[in-house]
Design an enzyme around this catalytic site. Structure first.
Site, PDB file in Angstrom:
ATOM      1  CG  ASP A 118     -41.477  -6.492  34.803  1.00 49.28           C
ATOM      2  OD1 ASP A 118     -40.606  -6.532  33.850  1.00 49.28           O
ATOM      3  OD2 ASP A 118     -41.798  -7.080  35.641  1.00 49.28           O
ATOM      4  CG  ASP A 161     -38.671  -7.865  30.515  1.00 45.33           C
ATOM      5  OD1 ASP A 161     -39.677  -6.785  30.517  1.00 45.33           O
ATOM      6  OD2 ASP A 161     -37.875  -7.407  30.626  1.00 45.33           O
TER       7      ASP A 161
END
Length: 385
Positions: free
Chosen positions: A89, A273
């Site tokens: 992440d 992201d």
């Protein structure tokens, strides 16, 4: 408050929620794509300038693709090593894995860290932590131990031992935790993220990491740490300054389609992201884009479109730092069945500051090889091979 069914953008530790996301519908039931490369990449590295042959410490690590929703890497913790599968992440900075004392039903199905079997375990006096993500939150305690990513060893790495698991779609995903790669300002106060630990102790020679997110089942996705393998992109990397040194945030000049600006007309912000599946923007703007792409939706669902109608759809062009980055229908359209396709734009970012902020998730990262350069606070982009 609704949330993306994935990680989405992570909130800062200790319960401060910062980014709400619109909840996505499940597209289809499918099997987990197991990507097991036959050979690991030769450990060789390339300077970011692409002009030197210095022997940098560099490693590439295969990522397992979970339904095009999350990318998972194997790490070990402890002495002797205990192996875990963790989601990568870039919108959070903390590392956590499930604790042997986790009582959540989902924990029993996966690997859990046992401090009693590790000679290098160090307790952090039971400090309780809460981490809040787009798909839920976890609570746990801080601990310190040796963490390994392949041959890279992060000694005295602080991480969280989770007493529960994230809810929603990720509750059933084959993972044991999450490893964040955002800036240290998003980490638990007083802790050092694993990437910074590796860099500070010279385990990697350059403070960079990069992603190759494969669009093909036969080719493994990769996380590169400490260097860049330029065989995975076409042309030279184009560099974009980071505007927000917390999240990996940049400025976008405009978003256009058919030579018409459809969003970001006066410039806007975008967050890259890997923890988000799709493309996210302000709800009203996304609705307008969906209407222009799909004036005749299936079953009154604006994102559902007949697949045969997608053949003539033009690319969506993101202009960033003066360069055009086209995203063809191959990337922003996903096939659900033989006849039904899905448009991967989603709303939900209107509460961010500035109001027009976009999230460029895996849809964008599959099209463009991406380098995250902490040393120079910039992002490098080039078409993926």
């Amino acid at each position: 408050m609704k949330w993306l069914v994935l990680i989405g953008l992570v909130a800062i530790s200790e319960g401060i929620v910062i980014i709400p996301m619109t909840k996505m519908k499940t597209l289809r039931e499918t099997v987990l794509e197991e990507i097991t490369p036959k050979d690991f990449l030769e450990e060789r590295s390339y300077n970011l300038s692409q002009e030197t042959n210095l022997d940098y410490k560099f490693s590439s690590h295969p990522l397992r693709n979970f339904l095009n929703m999350a990318y998972i890497i194997n790490i070990t913790i402890g002495t002797p090593p205990q192996e875990f599968s963790v989601i990568i992440d870039t919108s959070s900075s903390d590392l956590w894995v499930s604790f042997i004392y986790c009582q959540a039903p989902s924990c029993s199905k996966y690997l859990r860290y046992n401090p009693k079997t590790s000679s290098s375990f160090q307790s952090d006096e039971g400090k309780h932590i809460k981490l809040t993500y787009g798909s839920g939150s976890i609570t746990g305690v801080l601990a310190t131990d040796t963490v390994r990513i392949g041959g890279l060893i992060a000694k005295s790495q602080t991480f969280v031992l989770s007493m529960n698991k994230l809810s929603g779609a990720l509750e059933q995903a084959p993972y044991d935790g999450i490893m964040g790669l955002a800036y240290p300002s998003l980490a638990i106060l007083g802790t050092t993220p694993i990437f910074d630990n590796l860099n500070k102790n010279g385990i990697i020679s350059e403070p960079v990491f990069a992603f190759f997110i494969s669009s093909w089942p036969h080719k493994s996705s990769l996380l590169m740490l400490g260097g860049v393998d330029h065989a995975y992109h076409k042309g030279a990397l184009k560099w974009v300054p980071v505007t927000e040194a917390g999240l990996w945030q940049i400025t976008v000049d405009r978003i256009s389609m058919n030579r018409k600006v459809i969003a970001c007309s006066g410039g806007c912000q975008a967050i890259l992201d890997i923890g988000s599946s799709y493309l996210f923007g302000p709800t009203d703007i996304v609705r307008s884009i969906l209407r222009s792409i799909n004036p005749s939706p299936l079953q009154n669902e604006q994102r559902s479109i007949s697949c045969h109608r997608t053949i003539t759809l033009p690319p969506v062009i993101f202009t960033i730092n003066g360069m055009d980055y086209p995203l063809t229908r191959k990337y922003y359209i996903q096939k659900v069945s033989e006849d039904i396709c899905f448009i991967t734009f989603n709303g939900g970012t209107e509460n961010l500051s500035p109001p027009e902020t976009w999230v460029l998730g895996d849809i964008f990262l599959r099209a463009y090889f991406t380098v995250f350069d902490r040393g120079n606070n910039r992002i490098g982009l080039a078409p993926a091979v």
